[in-house]
Scaffold this active site. Structure first.
Site, short mmCIF file in Angstrom:
data_model
loop_
_atom_site.label_atom_id
_atom_site.label_comp_id
_atom_site.label_asym_id
_atom_site.label_seq_id
_atom_site.Cartn_x
_atom_site.Cartn_y
_atom_site.Cartn_z
N HIS A 190 0.84 -1.19 0.00
CA HIS A 190 0.00 0.00 0.00
C HIS A 190 0.88 1.25 0.00
O HIS A 190 2.10 1.17 -0.02
CB HIS A 190 -0.91 0.01 1.23
CG HIS A 190 -2.01 -1.00 1.19
ND1 HIS A 190 -3.33 -0.67 1.04
CD2 HIS A 190 -1.98 -2.35 1.28
CE1 HIS A 190 -4.07 -1.75 1.03
NE2 HIS A 190 -3.28 -2.80 1.18
N GLU A 281 3.14 -0.48 4.03
CA GLU A 281 2.89 0.90 3.58
C GLU A 281 4.25 1.47 3.17
O GLU A 281 5.14 1.61 4.00
CB GLU A 281 2.27 1.72 4.71
CG GLU A 281 0.96 1.15 5.25
CD GLU A 281 -0.23 1.52 4.38
OE1 GLU A 281 -0.06 2.35 3.45
OE2 GLU A 281 -1.33 0.99 4.62
#
Length: 443
Positions: A190, A281
């Site tokens: 992500h 992330e």
């Protein structure tokens, strides 16, 4: 044999060098097809389904035996671009594919990894969302959701509370894909923060929510996995590189501690697919300028490779009856870390347990028979690209009557719903509420 492959690797065809730019669906497909054609002995390209708008959800498999499952070869997967406006992971996977196939037979570590692992790459789970982004933005774009305006990372069944959203084609395709392979380890990529987040994303007091966390029975392994990735990324491991975001000590966090999330993919993988998954992330900005892509590749390359190697942690093997028949759907778990959805052998009688070095008692349970206990000691230094091998011969004869492998062995309901104070888990305190609102467009 490895030296022969190293020499032969010099003669292999080359994929045209992948540029550091954003690759839309047509360009991404062309690249993947080129790799599959030029490296057909170690790759397989297939689609697991289609998006709302009919775009293929491509998966490229890299491994010495890419077209079939082989006993003892663990299955690993990377999934990116679940949110269409989070783009760094999509490009990193394309460059990682290129790095692996072009170094097979040249780099001994990469060659061994390909020899002893099947690695599945899904560069884009949400191609419609990616194509929908007209004006890239660091924080939020309309392409976050799929073409039906659903957030795919809120679209899976949840083990803690009912998730009555309409299942999207992309989500259904992934759920069906998970049934076709024995995935052991995974990560989904992500953007919008810089941290390695591990399960659970949702929870109940029994998993620790009263202490602002939600821990799995394998929390030690998950912390190790997250730390393995973050510690090799010189920016992520600092834990405080994104302005106006939370600080994450050592670059890792428990998902629920960050903020509660219902219907997330990493919890679904762990509970229903027996696959350890974490969320990576990778960039403070969701859709950074493409000239920054070489920077992200350099910062993440070592982490991406080292994380794949973790699929070889722990112990693996097959379960047999006394006639030598492999037994499917037999429960195989460590005695003191049972899963609410029990981990079972696959159709080949195989099991894989990700464990850190130490001494464990494995409980093998067959319906209608007493539990069979066996002790294993996992050494400090794992074998070269292989978990400890421990086949289990059960002391009885005859095939076991069991649930067909193709059927789910665990219902798609909130499995934790009957535990005490379930309602309290879905009503986080004021602090967690404010954190959720503040970060709602990140994960």
């Amino acid at each position: 044999m490895d030296f022969v492959r190293l020499w032969l690797g010099l003669l292999l065809p080359l994929v045209a060098a992948l540029d550091f730019g954003y690759h839309h669906q047509e360009d991404m497909e062309a690249f993947l097809k080129n790799v599959a054609q030029n490296y057909s002995s170690i790759t397989r390209l297939h689609s697991i389904g289609k998006s709302v708008k009919g775009r293929n959800l491509w998966v490229l498999v890299v491994g010495r035996f890419p077209k079939e499952h082989r006993i003892g070869i663990p299955e690993f997967k990377y999934v990116a671009n679940m949110h269409g406006d989070e783009t760094v992971g999509r490009e990193l996977l394309l460059h990682l594919i290129e790095h692996l196939v072009t170094n097979d037979g040249k780099d001994l570590e990469i060659t061994n990894l390909i020899n002893r692992t099947r690695i599945h790459f899904m560069p884009s789970m949400n191609p419609d969302g990616f194509e929908a982004v007209i004006k890239p933005d660091c924080f939020y774009s309309i392409g976050r959701e799929n073409n039906n305006y659903y957030d795919l990372n809120r679209n899976f069944p949840d083990a803690f509370e009912f998730n009555n959203v309409s299942r999207q084609p992309e989500t259904v395709a992934v759920m069906e894909w998970l049934k076709t392979e024995t995935f052991v380890l995974s990560a989904n990529l992500h953007g919008g923060a810089l941290v390695a987040s591990y399960p659970f994303d949702n929870g109940v007091p029994a998993t620790g929510t009263l202490h602002s966390r939600s821990l799995t029975p394998d929390d030690d392994v998950f912390q190790h996995l997250a730390h393995t990735y973050a510690s090799r990324n010189p920016t992520m491991k600092k834990g405080d590189q994104c302005k106006n975001k939370m600080n994450f000590p050592n670059g890792i966090t428990n998902g629920y501690s960050w903020y509660p999330l219902k219907g997330g993919m990493q919890d679904y993988n762990y509970i229903w697919a027996q696959c350890f998954e974490i969320t990576l992330e990778l960039s403070c900005c969701k859709y950074p300028h493409e000239e920054k892509l070489p920077f992200f590749w350099n910062k993440n390359k070592a982490s991406l490779i080292e994380y794949i190697k973790q699929v070889h942690l722990g112990v693996k093997g097959q379960v047999f009856d006394q006639n030598g028949n492999p037994l499917p759907n037999v429960i195989v778990e460590v005695q003191d870390r049972k899963h609410i959805c029990p981990y079972r052998t696959n159709k080949f009688g195989e099991y894989y347990l990700l464990l850190l070095p130490g001494s464990y008692v494995i409980n093998v349970t067959v319906p209608g028979h007493d539990p069979y206990l066996t002790k294993v000691v996992i050494p400090e230094k794992s074998q070269n690209f292989s978990a400890l091998k421990k086949d289990i011969l059960l002391p009885f004869r005859g095939q076991v009557d069991s649930i067909p492998v193709s059927n789910p062995s665990c219902p798609k309901i909130p499995l934790y719903s009957d535990l005490p104070s379930h309602s309290a888990a879905t009503k986080p305190g004021l602090f967690l509420f404010l954190v959720t609102i503040f970060h709602i467009f990140v994960k």
